[in-house]
Design a protein around this motif. Structure first.
Motif, PDB file in Angstrom:
ATOM      1  N   PHE A  44       0.824  -1.209   0.000  1.00 26.76           N
ATOM      2  CA  PHE A  44       0.000   0.000   0.000  1.00 26.76           C
ATOM      3  C   PHE A  44       0.858   1.258   0.000  1.00 26.76           C
ATOM      4  CE2 PHE A  44      -3.691  -2.309   2.334  1.00 26.76           C
ATOM      5  CZ  PHE A  44      -3.954  -3.031   1.183  1.00 26.76           C
ATOM      6  N   SER A  45       1.885   1.275   0.835  1.00 26.47           N
ATOM      7  CA  SER A  45       2.765   2.446   0.899  1.00 26.47           C
ATOM      8  C   SER A  45       3.432   2.692  -0.447  1.00 26.47           C
ATOM      9  CB  SER A  45       3.828   2.243   1.981  1.00 26.47           C
ATOM     10  OG  SER A  45       3.242   2.038   3.242  1.00 26.47           O
ATOM     11  N   SER A  46       3.939   1.610  -1.038  1.00 28.01           N
ATOM     12  CA  SER A  46       4.639   1.729  -2.312  1.00 28.01           C
ATOM     13  C   SER A  46       3.701   2.169  -3.433  1.00 28.01           C
ATOM     14  CB  SER A  46       5.299   0.389  -2.655  1.00 28.01           C
ATOM     15  OG  SER A  46       5.911   0.441  -3.917  1.00 28.01           O
ATOM     16  N   GLN A  47       2.514   1.564  -3.502  1.00 28.17           N
ATOM     17  CA  GLN A  47       1.613   1.877  -4.607  1.00 28.17           C
ATOM     18  C   GLN A  47       0.957   3.246  -4.442  1.00 28.17           C
ATOM     19  OE1 GLN A  47      -0.021  -2.582  -5.227  1.00 28.17           O
ATOM     20  NE2 GLN A  47      -0.506  -1.154  -6.839  1.00 28.17           N
ATOM     21  N   TRP A  48       0.761   3.695  -3.203  1.00 29.78           N
ATOM     22  CA  TRP A  48       0.279   5.057  -3.008  1.00 29.78           C
ATOM     23  C   TRP A  48       1.296   6.051  -3.568  1.00 29.78           C
ATOM     24  CZ3 TRP A  48       2.172   9.248  -0.161  1.00 29.78           C
ATOM     25  CH2 TRP A  48       1.300  10.335  -0.031  1.00 29.78           C
ATOM     26  N   ALA A  49       2.569   5.829  -3.245  1.00 30.39           N
ATOM     27  CA  ALA A  49       3.628   6.700  -3.761  1.00 30.39           C
ATOM     28  C   ALA A  49       3.702   6.619  -5.280  1.00 30.39           C
ATOM     29  CB  ALA A  49       4.968   6.319  -3.139  1.00 30.39           C
ATOM     30  N   ASP A  50       3.540   5.417  -5.819  1.00 30.37           N
ATOM     31  CA  ASP A  50       3.613   5.224  -7.268  1.00 30.37           C
ATOM     32  C   ASP A  50       2.482   5.974  -7.966  1.00 30.37           C
ATOM     33  OD1 ASP A  50       4.757   4.112  -9.587  1.00 30.37           O
ATOM     34  OD2 ASP A  50       3.306   2.482  -9.588  1.00 30.37           O
ATOM     35  N   GLY A  51       1.251   5.843  -7.435  1.00 33.48           N
ATOM     36  CA  GLY A  51       0.115   6.540  -8.030  1.00 33.48           C
ATOM     37  C   GLY A  51       0.271   8.042  -7.971  1.00 33.48           C
ATOM     38  N   LEU A  52       0.767   8.540  -6.846  1.00 35.41           N
ATOM     39  CA  LEU A  52       0.955   9.984  -6.700  1.00 35.41           C
ATOM     40  C   LEU A  52       2.037  10.487  -7.646  1.00 35.41           C
ATOM     41  CD1 LEU A  52       0.900  11.951  -3.392  1.00 35.41           C
ATOM     42  CD2 LEU A  52       2.630  12.471  -5.108  1.00 35.41           C
ATOM     43  N   PHE A  53       3.158   9.763  -7.726  1.00 35.29           N
ATOM     44  CA  PHE A  53       4.258  10.208  -8.583  1.00 35.29           C
ATOM     45  C   PHE A  53       3.854  10.215 -10.052  1.00 35.29           C
ATOM     46  CE2 PHE A  53       7.955   9.289 -11.244  1.00 35.29           C
ATOM     47  CZ  PHE A  53       8.785  10.343 -10.906  1.00 35.29           C
ATOM     48  N   GLN A  54       3.223   9.132 -10.513  1.00 33.44           N
ATOM     49  CA  GLN A  54       2.867   9.047 -11.925  1.00 33.44           C
ATOM     50  C   GLN A  54       1.836  10.109 -12.307  1.00 33.44           C
ATOM     51  OE1 GLN A  54       2.227   5.280 -13.800  1.00 33.44           O
ATOM     52  NE2 GLN A  54       3.355   4.150 -12.243  1.00 33.44           N
ATOM     53  N   THR A  55       0.834  10.316 -11.448  1.00 34.02           N
ATOM     54  CA  THR A  55      -0.177  11.325 -11.747  1.00 34.02           C
ATOM     55  C   THR A  55       0.418  12.722 -11.682  1.00 34.02           C
ATOM     56  OG1 THR A  55      -1.879   9.879 -10.817  1.00 34.02           O
ATOM     57  CG2 THR A  55      -2.452  12.204 -11.111  1.00 34.02           C
ATOM     58  N   GLY A  56       1.280  12.959 -10.699  1.00 32.83           N
ATOM     59  CA  GLY A  56       1.937  14.255 -10.604  1.00 32.83           C
ATOM     60  C   GLY A  56       2.778  14.546 -11.827  1.00 32.83           C
ATOM     61  N   LEU A  57       3.484  13.528 -12.310  1.00 32.54           N
ATOM     62  CA  LEU A  57       4.313  13.714 -13.500  1.00 32.54           C
ATOM     63  C   LEU A  57       3.448  13.946 -14.738  1.00 32.54           C
ATOM     64  CD1 LEU A  57       7.278  13.630 -14.567  1.00 32.54           C
ATOM     65  CD2 LEU A  57       6.835  11.246 -15.166  1.00 32.54           C
ATOM     66  N   ALA A  58       2.362  13.164 -14.859  1.00 36.16           N
ATOM     67  CA  ALA A  58       1.468  13.349 -16.004  1.00 36.16           C
ATOM     68  C   ALA A  58       0.882  14.757 -16.008  1.00 36.16           C
ATOM     69  CB  ALA A  58       0.345  12.310 -15.958  1.00 36.16           C
ATOM     70  N   GLY A  59       0.480  15.229 -14.831  1.00 27.25           N
ATOM     71  CA  GLY A  59      -0.045  16.591 -14.749  1.00 27.25           C
ATOM     72  C   GLY A  59       1.006  17.618 -15.105  1.00 27.25           C
ATOM     73  N   ALA A  60       2.243  17.356 -14.691  1.00 26.99           N
ATOM     74  CA  ALA A  60       3.316  18.311 -14.947  1.00 26.99           C
ATOM     75  C   ALA A  60       3.617  18.451 -16.431  1.00 26.99           C
ATOM     76  CB  ALA A  60       4.582  17.873 -14.203  1.00 26.99           C
TER      77      ALA A  60
END
Length: 447
Positions: A44-60
């Motif tokens: 859960f910790s890893s995938q939460w970070a993964d989802g946040l990073f990928q979405t943040g990058l896509a938005g960027a």
């Protein structure tokens, strides 16, 4: 993280009600296993970070007013997100079957935290999109080690007869947590801004989840997560070089695994085309539809509908497999998505696309859970890491290729009935291919 805990509690309650089976360990007892819970928290910790990073990058890159994004740029972004799964695959497989998986999870988490920090600095400094893609390649490459390691470690913490059940809990709730991480990124961009500065601050929060993953990983005893046996050459280089070949050989010798690969092949191609279309439609074609929003928020809505589909799939997959068998369940999932793309995808409106996302990701999760359980049951522990890595590499190369081809023919606004029809055809071909591949399994049992 309180929200992540809430999701877990809700998931625990609902899974307990729906998934329990008298022939298996009740779900409450399964979740009472300390090592299994710890592996869940790590995931859960890893995938939460993964989802946040990928979405943040896509938005960027895609939804940043300071940057432009055409189909080729978006396809490049998808490649940056998917290519690490392909490049790292052979290395991850061989090393996960050679090294202590606990150590891999700890070291990979620490390394990923450092790389996310570097990507954050790049965003804050206004680095060009190409450099950001390169940074994401490194972050997600390390993430791939963690994903393969978590899958290969699962049979070490639950009984074999409960693998489908355990996968339903771990993979399904993990996927929902990843979607929640993406939602957090969207919310954080609203707070800190949608420019490079706001995007940089947003992606920095992924470090929190990665550090938590380290804390959960170090609590496992050395050797607890395998491998129990090491079937590798003495030299690390030879182990890496042989990893891909050995993984392919082990998979080919397991007919049910080959059949599952065929089904996933069809699903991943169609899903990739649909994802590219969804991004372009949300960016350039759709407008707000009542309370439904276009833009990055619209992608968040797609992720939410997909997350609900994934969650429901996790609840019903064990029951479907027990009631109808694995083969009819996989075939039914493929046919369901083909029908969904015809009935909901072709109208190409915002509400119907959300419905199509719900069914596509839900049925896709059913297929994935079935294939994961088959790999864990039919592949020996000495080869399991290599097969999971081959799995990742093969299907992500497929996704990259599908997105690249679609990007070359798709209109700039993403509106293409022809590509929707193509996804339907691929799902139907997947049914045919799965049936033919399954005959090999039947012939083996007859002999």
């Amino acid at each position: 993280m309180l929200a992540v805990g809430f999701l877990f509690c809700v998931g625990w309650t609902l899974v307990t009600v729906v998934v329990d089976d008298k022939r298996k360990v009740p779900t409450r007892q399964l979740l009472a296993l300390r090592e299994f819970r710890r592996l869940l928290y790590l995931r859960f910790s890893s995938q939460w970070a993964d989802g946040l990073f990928q979405t943040g990058l896509a938005g960027a890159v895609i939804f940043n007013p300071e940057r432009g994004a055409d189909p080729l740029t978006i396809a490049t972004g998808f490649t940056a997100l998917l290519l690490p799964y392909s490049i790292v695959g052979p290395f991850a497989g061989a090393l996960l079957d050679r090294w202590d998986r606990r150590r891999v999870l700890v070291v990979a988490s620490l390394l990923r935290a450092g790389l996310i920090l570097a990507a954050t600095i790049g965003l804050l400094a206004g680095a060009p999109s190409g450099l950001l893609f390169l940074m994401s390649l490194m972050v997600l490459g390390v993430t791939r080690f963690m994903g393969s390691g978590l899958s290969a470690a699962l049979p070490h913490v639950v009984p074999e007869r409960n693998l489908v059940q355990a996968n339903s809990i771990a993979v399904t709730l993990g996927s929902i947590v990843a979607v929640f991480g993406g939602g957090c990124a969207i919310a954080l961009r609203k707070v800190f801004g949608e420019d490079d500065y706001g995007s940089g601050i947003t992606t920095s929060f992924a470090i929190v989840g990665t550090v938590l993953a380290v804390l959960f990983a170090v609590k496992f005893e050395r050797g607890k997560l395998g491998p129990d046996q090491v079937d590798e050459p003495a030299g690390t280089f030879m182990a890496v070089a042989r990893g891909l070949f050995d993984g392919a050989r082990a998979a080919w010798q397991a007919p049910r695994v080959v059949a599952g690969f065929v089904a996933l092949f069809a699903h991943r191609i169609s899903q990739s085309i649909a994802l590219l279309m969804a991004v372009l439609l949300m960016r350039y074609y759709f407008t707000d539809f009542g309370w439904l929003k276009a833009g990055l928020t619209g992608l968040g809505e797609i992720a939410a509908f997909a997350g609900v589909g994934i969650f429901i799939a996790g609840l019903v997959t064990p029951k479907l497999v027990d009631r109808f068998g694995r083969h009819p369940t996989v075939i039914g999932a493929l046919l369901l998505v083909a029908a969904a793309m015809a009935g909901l995808g072709l109208p190409m409106t915002l509400p119907t696309m959300l419905g199509a996302a719900f069914l596509m990701f839900g049925a896709g999760q059913v297929i994935k859970l079935c294939v994961d359980a088959v790999i864990q049951a039919d592949i020996g522990d000495e080869s399991r890491g290599r097969v999971f890595s081959l799995y990742d590499m093969f299907f992500n190369v497929t996704q990259v290729a599908a997105i690249a081809v679609a990007a070359a023919v798709i209109p700039a606004n993403g509106h293409s009935h022809g590509l929707i029809v193509a996804t339907i055809v691929f799902y139907l071909l997947g049914v045919v291919g799965y049936v033919f591949a399954s005959r090999r399994d039947h012939a083996a049992h007859v002999v």
